[in-house]
Design an enzyme around this catalytic site. Structure first.
Site, PDB file in Angstrom:
ATOM      1  N   GLU A   1       0.841  -1.192   0.000  1.00 60.08           N
ATOM      2  CA  GLU A   1       0.000   0.000   0.000  1.00 60.08           C
ATOM      3  C   GLU A   1       0.886   1.257   0.000  1.00 60.08           C
ATOM      4  OE1 GLU A   1      -1.870  -0.074   3.787  1.00 60.08           O
ATOM      5  OE2 GLU A   1      -2.821   1.883   3.577  1.00 60.08           O
TER       6      GLU A   1
ATOM      7  N   ASP B   1      -0.752  -1.660   6.031  1.00 59.68           N
ATOM      8  CA  ASP B   1      -0.662  -1.266   7.433  1.00 59.68           C
ATOM      9  C   ASP B   1      -1.740  -1.981   8.241  1.00 59.68           C
ATOM     10  OD1 ASP B   1       1.408   0.433   6.941  1.00 59.68           O
ATOM     11  OD2 ASP B   1       0.150   2.224   6.746  1.00 59.68           O
TER      12      ASP B   1
ATOM     13  N   ASP C   1      -4.139  -1.139  10.049  1.00 61.12           N
ATOM     14  CA  ASP C   1      -5.169  -0.203  10.505  1.00 61.12           C
ATOM     15  C   ASP C   1      -6.411  -0.333   9.618  1.00 61.12           C
ATOM     16  OD1 ASP C   1      -4.528   0.978   8.115  1.00 61.12           O
ATOM     17  OD2 ASP C   1      -3.484   2.690   9.008  1.00 61.12           O
TER      18      ASP C   1
ATOM     19  N   ASP D   1      -7.691   1.516   7.192  1.00 58.20           N
ATOM     20  CA  ASP D   1      -7.458   1.696   5.764  1.00 58.20           C
ATOM     21  C   ASP D   1      -6.792   0.479   5.148  1.00 58.20           C
ATOM     22  OD1 ASP D   1      -8.587   4.080   5.379  1.00 58.20           O
ATOM     23  OD2 ASP D   1      -6.733   5.275   5.430  1.00 58.20           O
TER      24      ASP D   1
END
Ligand code: 1YM
Length: 636
Positions: A424, A497, A499, A501
């Site tokens: 990402e 990541d 998280d 997103d």
């Protein structure tokens, strides 16, 4: 008397063999194996009901980890068996002591099932059976993996009939497992779809949740459920027929989506790997459409026939066959594939006749579906051409120029060991490029959000640059032209990541692979990287923790007070750190993406990625646990 002792030793030896090698009888001793115990007992209730006795099943999950399953069938026979034991004692202590199933009866015995209630007893620390039959309530109890604690005795009178089995799984065998209410509900709902008018109730005493399943229209309700979040093109079509004792029941419906979803069963057991009945259905429906198109002169040109995949675009179908035990044949390692040869021609003929008739009777719907199939045919031919062009080098320059700007290829070219990291963003891509082992690891940074494959047709997907780059990097085609053996990589690893997103990008990418490169998932080549959540510094020594549990463990095992940092994004990690924790095959841990259950995976992907917001919200609330670290875990 001596003889009885001898045989009772044999019985205990039999049950002991099950305890020594549980995997041989129930597949595994993980969560899946634990649930197998339930299916084994429930299947006896289902057999009873499909043979015409009783109409309800109840499952109660108790707080202490035990479970009760009951039905209102005839009740297990309570007479004496020729061995000198009571019939229930035989059923619950002798391996493979099935019923004396009369000829022509249908029996749930597909796949791994049908190992018998005695296997459940062998793997339980307690088992309690209550039988309502012949005006009496009878009870037999077992302990410690099948030892008789209290032989069959009358404990009361009754005017009802049925069987109630309570057991406590031996949790020294099923370590760290517990029953999943969701898994049990999903499975029971499926059974309720397959047996119209049965009522199945599931109760969880711990959480006070209950669910009751009852469907009057069987497979029609099943399809309505599967397509609940999609837009259908017509009412569900449900047809049946039979020949030579084989009963075929099929329901189908087209929706405006681009995927196919076919689920099949034999005697109420799912045939995960399909088999002769699925082949028969697919041949029958393809032939029916091609004959219809030909008879009505709907497609002109020399190649006017549809491929099977054209006719199945947007199709949801459930196939259920009842086959007498004598003709049952299963294949494959997991016995999830029907082998019975005549099931193919019987299913094909019934499907062909019924669908041909339906198309003739419903002209408008027929034309709609034909138009959809024609579009698929055009898109398929375009995709094939693009693939051939790519192979022959046409248009290659533009794509390669594009690729060379993004992809950091591996220096080695071995597709059997090479790995592709989909990362990402550019900054994470940068760390990954410096941190990797370039001999076999390639990095492809992705910019921005990935297209939602659930809402996009294959031809629009092909126009998207990000998606195109992924397709060309993997190099094995797309959709029905995807050939997993052509993949340039042994592992495709999604690295985002930890998280919200990152989770979203993961789901979008998984959806993409699920829709357009499913064989990659089926071959076990799609992975999710697991970056650490915490770093614990003890002076010079430091540790990484991938979960809260691990963090606590590290703290417990070391002396002193660590300096704990909550992990930053991938892009902020230095290359060495990223290599050590997330990319080095010797130290990293990867999550393999697998399709346990195609129907559910379909439904989940649909709920998560489809148009309707409400079911998505509900599902996320019920099934995704956002932990402290905002990473997610899908239950079940
Ligand atoms: C909660 C579990 O086991 N129900 C059940 C089992 C049997 C019968 C009825 C049954 C079968 C038959 C005749 C037959 C079983 N019987 C046997 C055996 N519920 C549950 N309900 N009468 C009753 O198949 O002929 C095995 S299972 F061996 F005794 F026939």
């Amino acid at each position: 008397m001596a003889k009885y002792d001898e045989s009772s030793i044999k019985i205990l030896e039999g049950l002991e063999a099950v305890r020594k090698r549980p995997g041989m009888y129930i597949g595994s001793t993980d969560k899946r194996g634990l649930h197998h115990l339930i299916w084994e007992i429930v299947d006896n209730s289902i057999d009873e009901i499909i043979n015409g006795y009783g109409d309800s099943i109840k499952i109660v999950l108790h707080k202490d980890g035990s479970i009760t399953i009951s039905d209102n069938g005839r009740g297990v026979p309570i007479g004496m068996h020729e061995s000198g034991m009571s019939t229930p004692e035989v059923i619950y202590t002798i391996l493979h002591a099935g019923g004396k199933f009369e000829e022509g009866n249908y029996k749930v015995s597909g796949g791994l099932h049908g190992v018998g209630a005695s296997v459940v007893n062998a793997l339980s620390s307690k088992m309690d059976v209550v039988i309502y039959r012949d005006g009496l309530i009878s009870n037999i109890r077992f302990t410690s993996g099948g030892k008789v604690e209290s032989p069959l005795k009358t404990i009361g009178k009754t005017n009802k009939t049925g069987t109630t089995v309570t057991f406590m799984p031996d949790y020294t065998i099923f370590k760290n497992c517990n029953f999943s209410y969701t898994t049990i509900c999903e499975r029971m709902q499926e059974s309720a779809f397959l047996i119209p008018n049965v009522t199945i109730e599931v109760i969880d005493e711990d959480s006070n949740k209950t669910n009751k399943y009852h469907y009057e229209e069987g497979l029609t309700n099943f399809i309505e459920f599967i397509n609940e979040d999609k837009t259908p093109l017509h009412k569900v079509v449900n047809f049946s027929g039979n020949k030579n004792g084989i009963e075929v029941n099929i329901a189908f419906q087209y929706t405006d989506t681009y995927n196919e979803n076919i689920i099949s069963f034999v005697n109420n057991v799912k045939t995960i790997d399909g088999g002769t009945h699925e082949v028969g259905f697919k041949t029958g429906i393809t032939k029916a459409f091609n004959d219809y198109v030909k008879a009505n002169n709907l497609i002109k040109g020399k190649d006017s026939t549809f491929d099977g995949s054209d006719v199945r675009e947007g199709l949801s179908a459930v196939i259920n066959l009842r086959i007498p035990e004598a003709s049952l044949q299963f294949e494959g390692q997991t016995k999830g594939k029907l082998g019975t040869p005549e099931a193919r021609s019987i299913t094909e003929n019934i499907t062909y006749e019924k669908i041909k008739f339906y198309l003739e009777e419903n002209k408008e719907i027929a034309l709609n579906i034909v138009e959809k199939a024609s579009k698929s045919k055009v898109a398929r031919e375009a995709a094939r051409k693009a693939r051939e062009d790519a192979r022959n080098g046409k248009g290659k320059n533009k794509i390669e120029r594009n690729l060379s700007q993004k992809l950091a290829p591996a220096s080695g070219k071995n597709p059997k060991i090479n790995e592709l990291f989909l990362v990402e963003g550019d900054s994470a891509g940068g760390s990954a490029k410096s941190g990797r082992d370039r001999k076999f690891q390639a990095i492809l940074p992705l910019r921005g959000k990935v297209l939602n494959a659930e809402k996009t047709s294959i031809s629009d997907m092909l126009k998207n640059e990000e998606i195109n780059t992924i397709i060309h990097t993997i190099g094995a085609g797309i959709g029905s032209d995807f050939i997993v053996e052509d993949s340039n990589y042994d592992k495709v690893i999604i690295m985002t990541d930890a998280d919200v997103d990152g989770s979203h990008i993961q789901i979008l990418l998984i959806t993409f692979f699920y829709r357009f490169m499913r064989p990659l998932i089926e071959a076990g080549k799609l992975y999710i990287a697991k970056p650490p959540l915490y770093k614990l510094d003890y002076g010079k020594k430091h540790f990484y923790a991938y979960s809260d549990e691990e963090r606590f463990k590290i703290i417990a095992e070391n002396t002193g007070k660590p300096d704990i940092s909550r992990n930053k994004g991938l892009g902020e990690m230095n290359p060495d750190e990223l290599w050590d924790t997330t990319m080095n095959p010797d130290t990293r841990s990867l999550i393999r993406v697998n399709i346990n259950d195609v129907a559910l995976a379909e439904k989940r992907v649909n709920i998560l990625m489809g148009d309707k917001v409400e079911p998505r919200k509900e599902w996320i609330e019920e099934n995704i646990v956002f932990t402290m670290e905002d990473s997610y875990r899908v239950e079940g």
